[in-house]
Scaffold this motif. Sequence first.
Motif, short mmCIF file in Angstrom:
data_model
loop_
_atom_site.label_atom_id
_atom_site.label_comp_id
_atom_site.label_asym_id
_atom_site.label_seq_id
_atom_site.Cartn_x
_atom_site.Cartn_y
_atom_site.Cartn_z
N LEU A 80 0.81 -1.23 0.00
CA LEU A 80 0.00 0.00 0.00
C LEU A 80 0.85 1.28 0.00
O LEU A 80 0.36 2.33 -0.41
N GLU A 81 2.11 1.17 0.43
CA GLU A 81 2.96 2.37 0.45
C GLU A 81 3.15 2.95 -0.95
O GLU A 81 3.35 4.14 -1.12
N THR A 82 3.08 2.10 -1.98
CA THR A 82 3.34 2.59 -3.34
C THR A 82 2.26 3.58 -3.80
O THR A 82 2.50 4.36 -4.71
N MET A 162 -11.29 4.53 4.12
CA MET A 162 -10.01 3.94 4.52
C MET A 162 -10.12 3.45 5.97
O MET A 162 -10.56 4.20 6.84
N ARG A 163 -9.67 2.22 6.20
CA ARG A 163 -9.94 1.64 7.52
C ARG A 163 -9.10 2.25 8.63
O ARG A 163 -9.45 2.12 9.80
N HIS A 164 -8.01 2.96 8.31
CA HIS A 164 -7.20 3.57 9.37
C HIS A 164 -7.63 5.01 9.66
O HIS A 164 -7.11 5.63 10.58
N THR A 165 -8.57 5.56 8.88
CA THR A 165 -9.07 6.90 9.20
C THR A 165 -10.47 6.76 9.78
O THR A 165 -11.01 5.66 9.86
N ARG A 166 -11.06 7.85 10.14
CA ARG A 166 -12.37 7.77 10.80
C ARG A 166 -13.42 8.51 9.97
O ARG A 166 -14.28 9.18 10.50
N ARG A 167 -13.33 8.38 8.65
CA ARG A 167 -14.25 9.12 7.80
C ARG A 167 -15.25 8.20 7.09
O ARG A 167 -15.92 8.62 6.16
N ALA A 189 -11.08 -0.25 2.66
CA ALA A 189 -9.78 -0.80 2.25
C ALA A 189 -8.70 -0.22 3.15
O ALA A 189 -8.97 0.59 4.02
N GLY A 190 -7.46 -0.64 2.88
CA GLY A 190 -6.32 -0.17 3.65
C GLY A 190 -5.77 -1.30 4.50
O GLY A 190 -6.24 -2.44 4.43
N HIS A 217 -13.05 -5.30 2.13
CA HIS A 217 -11.79 -6.04 2.03
C HIS A 217 -11.63 -6.84 3.33
O HIS A 217 -11.58 -6.24 4.42
N ALA A 218 -11.51 -8.14 3.23
CA ALA A 218 -11.34 -8.96 4.45
C ALA A 218 -10.73 -10.30 4.07
O ALA A 218 -10.87 -10.77 2.95
N GLY A 219 -10.02 -10.90 5.04
CA GLY A 219 -9.43 -12.21 4.78
C GLY A 219 -8.28 -12.13 3.79
O GLY A 219 -8.06 -13.04 3.00
#
Length: 370
Positions: A80-82, A162-167, A189-190, A217-219
Amino acid sequence: MHLSDNSAAESAAAPGPVADWIRRAPKAVLHDHLDGGLRPSTIIELARDCGYGELPTEDPEALALWFRDAADSGSLERYLETFVHTCAVMQTREALFRVAAECAEDLAADGVVYAEVRYAPEQHQERGLGLDEVVDAVNEGFREGERRAGGRITVRALLTGMRHTRRSLEIAELTVAHRDRGVAGFDIAGGEIGNPPADHLPAFQYLKRHNCHFTIHAGEAVGAESVHEAVQVCGAERIGHGVRITDDIQVQDDGTAVLGHLAAYVRDNRIALEVCPTSNLQTGAAKHYATHPIDLLHRLGFRVTLNTDNRLVSGTTMSREFQHMADAFGYGPEVFERFTVAAVESAFLPLPERRRIIGEVIRPGYAALG
Ligand SMILES: O=c1[nH]cnc2c1ncn2[C@@H]1O[C@H](CO)[C@@H](O)[C@H]1O
Ligand SMILES: [Zn+2]
């Protein structure tokens, strides 16, 4: 040779030639990220236009290889960094329009007749665009790409939180607001580790209340428990990747398989798995094409769909994914027809449109392969 700790896995190596019948076969993709599929030459031009100076190279071929190799890391986080480089050049209406139009054109040129293309609107606001402006620009680009392709493709957008943000609730609201204008559903995702889907329950409950489609996105980087949470706690209609559902399947010495309750539920309820083999090899979710769980899942009767995930980052196309699966498992047109029909049956489209695409485009297209 690139440096990677993924040496035990088969790398997403330079693809060989694709059979002519595979190119001609009608295809449907449910899982393709807009920001993971740009043309390398477009990234370079857009970077010049907007003054982005961080690209690893300005040679289009070298840039394509850079993405594939950097993403071939054995880790989803590094994969994901790319995306920092693609998102950096997708910050204006013009850039989003161009990338979306080219996406539709490129998919159509590969024989894709129906595509759901996802992206995270919140990642395109660095230069002041509002969320509605982002969605409108991408939708206009998709309409332009459909026109350029002479109507051979239908494209719908999925909006990703995005799963790491809260939006995610805000993006769920955006999805409902745009659903009759080119947006077919929602996704999250994320990075999966440490960011379980249930953290976004308010978004999923909002979508349910508004009768709106979503996939999760899971598994991929986390095991079957993440698929369980996505399906049973959050209510996902489809699963992005989902391949680690195999944690809940026991294959016996005699080759027969015993499904746990989760795997049985997913199979028996026809919950589509959006499988992306090359991406899985890069992120470490699978080790080799030949041992990829897609074949087991297909043979057990799961609703399997075949997808690209990220055409640039994974160095792939729908035709190449087909070819890899044909090489690994000997699949012929009947299996790809099944995956393609399954994809359209699970599309976030009204039923009459799904039936039209299957009856008027996919069935005749496969019949014509001879
Ligand atoms: O396979 C994947 N797993 C999880 N997240 C992904 C994957 N591919 C892309 N993205 C993430 O989704 C965002 C919106 O398109 C991308 O920016 C990327 O961070
Ligand atoms: Zn994905």
